[in-house]
Design a protein around this motif. Structure first.
Motif, PDB file in Angstrom:
ATOM      1  N   GLY A 123      -8.653   5.526   0.743  1.00  0.00           N
ATOM      2  CA  GLY A 123      -7.780   4.138   0.550  1.00  0.00           C
ATOM      3  C   GLY A 123      -8.630   3.664  -0.399  1.00  0.00           C
ATOM      4  O   GLY A 123      -9.976   3.369  -0.472  1.00  0.00           O
ATOM      5  N   SER A 160      -7.999  -0.474  -2.891  1.00  0.00           N
ATOM      6  CA  SER A 160      -7.343  -1.407  -3.074  1.00  0.00           C
ATOM      7  C   SER A 160      -7.735  -2.407  -3.714  1.00  0.00           C
ATOM      8  O   SER A 160      -8.968  -2.778  -4.067  1.00  0.00           O
ATOM      9  CB  SER A 160      -6.807  -2.045  -1.777  1.00  0.00           C
ATOM     10  N   THR A 198      -4.548  -2.640   4.055  1.00  0.00           N
ATOM     11  CA  THR A 198      -5.060  -0.961   3.673  1.00  0.00           C
ATOM     12  C   THR A 198      -5.362  -0.098   5.123  1.00  0.00           C
ATOM     13  O   THR A 198      -5.014   0.757   5.227  1.00  0.00           O
ATOM     14  CB  THR A 198      -6.085  -1.116   2.748  1.00  0.00           C
ATOM     15  N   MET A 213      -3.380   2.932   6.711  1.00  0.00           N
ATOM     16  CA  MET A 213      -4.295   4.288   7.017  1.00  0.00           C
ATOM     17  C   MET A 213      -4.165   4.570   8.428  1.00  0.00           C
ATOM     18  O   MET A 213      -4.228   5.716   8.963  1.00  0.00           O
ATOM     19  CB  MET A 213      -5.869   4.122   6.697  1.00  0.00           C
ATOM     20  N   ILE A 230      -3.394   4.970  -0.655  1.00  0.00           N
ATOM     21  CA  ILE A 230      -4.080   5.902   0.324  1.00  0.00           C
ATOM     22  C   ILE A 230      -3.675   7.293   0.116  1.00  0.00           C
ATOM     23  O   ILE A 230      -2.587   7.619  -0.346  1.00  0.00           O
ATOM     24  CB  ILE A 230      -3.882   5.409   1.590  1.00  0.00           C
ATOM     25  N   THR A 231      -4.670   8.367   0.707  1.00  0.00           N
ATOM     26  CA  THR A 231      -4.149   9.623   0.359  1.00  0.00           C
ATOM     27  C   THR A 231      -5.293  10.547   1.252  1.00  0.00           C
ATOM     28  O   THR A 231      -6.349   9.896   1.807  1.00  0.00           O
ATOM     29  CB  THR A 231      -4.173  10.210  -1.146  1.00  0.00           C
ATOM     30  N   HIS A 244       1.040   5.470   0.289  1.00  0.00           N
ATOM     31  CA  HIS A 244       0.604   6.862   0.568  1.00  0.00           C
ATOM     32  C   HIS A 244       1.015   7.728  -0.676  1.00  0.00           C
ATOM     33  O   HIS A 244       2.091   7.866  -1.002  1.00  0.00           O
ATOM     34  CB  HIS A 244       1.143   7.450   1.602  1.00  0.00           C
ATOM     35  N   VAL A 259       0.776  -1.203  -0.066  1.00  0.00           N
ATOM     36  CA  VAL A 259      -0.058   0.053  -0.090  1.00  0.00           C
ATOM     37  C   VAL A 259       0.974   1.043   0.000  1.00  0.00           C
ATOM     38  O   VAL A 259       1.757   1.389   0.741  1.00  0.00           O
ATOM     39  CB  VAL A 259      -0.916  -0.001   1.360  1.00  0.00           C
ATOM     40  N   GLY A 307      -2.564  -1.018  -3.474  1.00  0.00           N
ATOM     41  CA  GLY A 307      -3.321  -0.338  -2.662  1.00  0.00           C
ATOM     42  C   GLY A 307      -2.618   1.061  -2.750  1.00  0.00           C
ATOM     43  O   GLY A 307      -1.622   1.366  -2.539  1.00  0.00           O
TER      44      GLY A 307
END
Length: 289
Positions: A150, A152, A167, A171, A121-122, A98, A96, A119
């Motif tokens: 997120g 995935s 995920t 986070m 995430i932001t 970022h 995952v 995956g």
């Protein structure tokens, strides 16, 4: 576009259309102001043949100019810019990443600087997360407290290795996400009725999940093969991770049951394009859908 729902009485994604582009979205995810989501269908693009018409993959042999035009049309219809997309590099991992402002356009309008990432995430407004499908399971995550998201990709390998949990943990580490706050959705993907797998796959699921869940997750057929329920496996992973049951939206829509509306690897023996899931935070939290 006609869709065959697994249970016509059960909730599922909403069908949306703009300028001939048709996509699906989950209203529950948009309970968080300023968060939007989309899942493409085959409708509204310019690709031809086995990729017709809204293929969103540059890696399936389609004309790259057609794929670029498909992205332009989809982005314009759904309300984002192609240069803001960050695309995954899916290799069935539980990695995952970022992503931030500096990643905008990765894999779409410029070369991707990362690989082996299933995956994303932001918490950066305007960055559009994108992952790709043709039977595998999309997982959507929205943290309304920290305004983080997120997205995935979870095929059977990602599922057996708990991509959903990976995920959520990413986070939590990055944004301070509490799983009990998450709004989640399991996106359109292959259903148990369509997903036949071999014994070696089932052996991995049997080792990864408690024995009391085995009858819920799979059953053996007379031919010695098995029918595997990826939807329920991913739901159980989200529950184990602390997501409340009421905050998990199930797909109710199988890609393999709907091969004319959605790309399906199983239904076409691999002769197909790719669907895409998108998730993003708009520039302002008060922006309306």
């Amino acid at each position: 576009m006609k869709l065959k729902w697994k249970n016509p009485a059960a909730p599922g994604p909403q069908v949306r259309e703009n300028n001939g582009v048709i996509w699906l979205s989950y209203p529950m995810l948009e309970q968080c102001p300023g968060v939007r989501n989309a899942f493409s269908t085959r409708e509204g693009g310019v690709s031809q043949g086995i990729w017709s018409t809204m293929n969103l993959s540059y890696t399936r042999g389609d004309d790259p100019e057609h794929v670029t035009e498909n992205y332009r049309r989809f982005a314009a219809a759904a309300g984002f810019r192609t240069e803001d997309i960050v695309s995954s590099d899916q290799t069935h991992t539980t990695n995952v990443r970022h992503v931030t402002e500096k990643d905008r356009g990765s894999g779409i309008t410029r070369e991707r600087e990362f690989h082996d990432t299933d995956g994303l995430i932001t918490d950066t407004p305007g960055v559009v997360l994108a992952t790709y499908y043709a039977d595998c399971v999309p997982l959507y995550f929205v943290d309304p407290v920290h305004r983080a998201i997120g997205l995935s990709h979870s095929g059977w390998r990602g599922t057996v290795h708990r991509m959903g949990a990976a995920t959520i943990e990413a986070m939590r580490e990055t944004f301070g996400t509490n799983p009990s706050d998450l709004l989640t959705a399991i996106g359109p993907s292959i259903c148990q009725d369509c997903y036949e797998v071999s014994e070696d796959v089932i052996e991995q699921f049997a080792a990864a999940f408690p024995a009391e869940l085995h009858n819920t997750l799979y059953y053996r057929k007379p031919n010695g093969r098995y029918q595997l329920n990826l939807w329920e496996a991913n739901r159980r992973i989200l529950l184990e991770s602390g997501v409340p049951a009421a905050q998990i939206q199930m797909p109710n829509l199988c890609t393999c049951c709907n091969p004319t509306a959605l790309f399906s690897h199983r239904a076409t023996q691999g002769k197909r394009g790719n669907l895409a899931a998108f998730l993003w935070i708009t520039a302002t939290a008060t922006e309306t859908k």
